[in-house]
Design an enzyme around this catalytic site. Structure first.
Site, short mmCIF file in Angstrom:
data_model
loop_
_atom_site.label_atom_id
_atom_site.label_comp_id
_atom_site.label_asym_id
_atom_site.label_seq_id
_atom_site.Cartn_x
_atom_site.Cartn_y
_atom_site.Cartn_z
N LYS A 175 34.58 28.08 40.39
CA LYS A 175 34.90 29.10 41.39
C LYS A 175 34.18 30.40 41.08
O LYS A 175 34.20 30.87 39.96
CB LYS A 175 36.41 29.36 41.40
N THR A 206 44.64 39.65 46.27
CA THR A 206 44.17 38.28 46.02
C THR A 206 44.99 37.59 44.93
O THR A 206 44.52 36.63 44.33
CB THR A 206 42.70 38.31 45.59
N GLY A 208 47.03 35.11 43.13
CA GLY A 208 47.38 33.71 43.38
C GLY A 208 46.34 32.89 44.14
O GLY A 208 46.62 31.77 44.56
N THR A 209 45.12 33.41 44.28
CA THR A 209 44.12 32.64 45.04
C THR A 209 43.78 31.31 44.36
O THR A 209 43.59 30.30 45.03
CB THR A 209 42.80 33.43 45.24
N GLY A 210 43.69 31.33 43.01
CA GLY A 210 43.33 30.09 42.30
C GLY A 210 44.39 29.02 42.49
O GLY A 210 44.08 27.85 42.75
N CYS A 211 45.66 29.43 42.37
CA CYS A 211 46.77 28.49 42.55
C CYS A 211 46.75 27.92 43.97
O CYS A 211 46.94 26.72 44.19
CB CYS A 211 48.12 29.19 42.38
O1 PXL Z 1 46.97 32.66 39.07
C1 PXL Z 1 47.26 32.18 37.81
C2 PXL Z 1 48.73 32.00 37.60
C3 PXL Z 1 49.26 30.75 37.58
N1 PXL Z 1 50.56 30.52 37.40
C4 PXL Z 1 51.42 31.52 37.24
C5 PXL Z 1 50.95 32.80 37.22
C6 PXL Z 1 49.56 33.06 37.41
C7 PXL Z 1 49.06 34.39 37.43
O2 PXL Z 1 49.69 35.39 37.34
O3 PXL Z 1 51.81 33.78 37.06
C8 PXL Z 1 52.87 31.25 37.06
#
Ligand code: PXL
Length: 270
Positions: A175, A206, A208-211
């Protein structure tokens, strides 16, 4: 009617924008029934992480068993896991159940910079979980950690994606979007490279974009898409969610996971 199903194995984000909460919202928005196994509970908001409480490995295992012995997930997304023991337990259980369509977002730090991965955790990701993956979705800093080398040019990114893919026998999505690298993402499918040009959207929110991206991909895989098609659809969903310009919290806020259902939802008293 048969509904496709997806499972997230990840951490809880009390601010609702990342982790389990982002994953479940994303699964709902992408037409699959979402389930969750919680690996850790974070106390956090859009400004940062105030604390992390790990769930013991035996209880992570209990959650996985409860899910798999009842509603078998069509895809599994794995996000934040902060201990080698829990990673090993997850890998053992997923192998036992022959879980399929496994998407791994190897979260090694929060968006605000809190680190989650020491050397032992890194070893467990690589030796135990990556070999089970259909797709891994590292960002550039995570690729650098995985390969222990610097990634600066587009060529470096192409080599990195292929190196990780060949090492673990999986597809790899590198990414962009970190450190001025542009929003383009690069997919190594296992056979070829596919660049996905990203739309840079002028929105600082942005979190949480990866999740969100990895669970949107898992949702599309659950519905039977190829990896390449799933990545394309998931990127379009994330662009829409960022582009909806939700603005909550004092720091880098969450995106609008429900942007496509605005028409049907009543936001105000009428
Ligand atoms: O975005 C990565 C991530 C994944 N999972 C949890 C998070 C974070 C970022 O803060 O808190 C629970």
């Amino acid at each position: 009617m048969k509904r496709h199903t997806a499972l997230t194995i990840a951490g809880s984000d009390s601010s609702g924008g990342a982790g389990i909460q982002a994953d479940l919202k994303t699964m709902l928005a992408n037409g699959v029934y979402g389930m969750s196994v919680i690996t850790a509970v974070t106390a956090q908001n859009t400004l940062g992480v105030a604390g992390i409480l790990e769930i013991p490995a035996a209880f992570v295992e209990k959650q996985i068993d409860a899910v798999f012995t009842d509603i078998f997930p069509d895809a599994v997304k794995i996000g934040m896991v902060t201990s080698a023991e829990v990673i090993e337990r997850i890998a053992e259980r997923l192998s036992f159940y022959h879980a399929k369509n496994i998407v791994i977002d190897p979260v090694m730090a929060s968006g605000s910079g809190t680190g989650f991965a020491d050397a032992e955790v890194l070893r467990a990701w690589k030796e135990e979980l990556f070999p089970l993956a259909t797709l891994v979705t590292p960002n550039i800093p995570e690729c650098e950690t995985l390969l222990e080398s610097k990634i600066e040019t587009e060529g470096d990114r192409e080599l990195a994606a292929e190196a990780i893919g060949r090492q673990f026998g999986c597809a790899v999505l590198v990414k962009g979007g970190h450190g001025g690298s542009g929003a383009d993402d690069l997919l190594w499918t296992g056979k070829e490279r596919v660049w996905f040009p990203g739309k840079r959207i002028d929105n600082p929110n942005t979190h949480g974009t990866g999740c969100t991206l990895s669970s949107a991909i898992a949702s599309c895989l659950a519905k039977g898409c190829s990896v390449e098609r799933a990545v394309g659809q998931a990127k379009a969903y994330v662009s829409g969610a960022i582009g909806a310009m939700l603005d909550l919290g004092l720091g880098s806020g969450p995106m609008d996971h429900g942007y496509q259902i605005k028409e049907q939802v009543v936001y105000r008293l009428t």
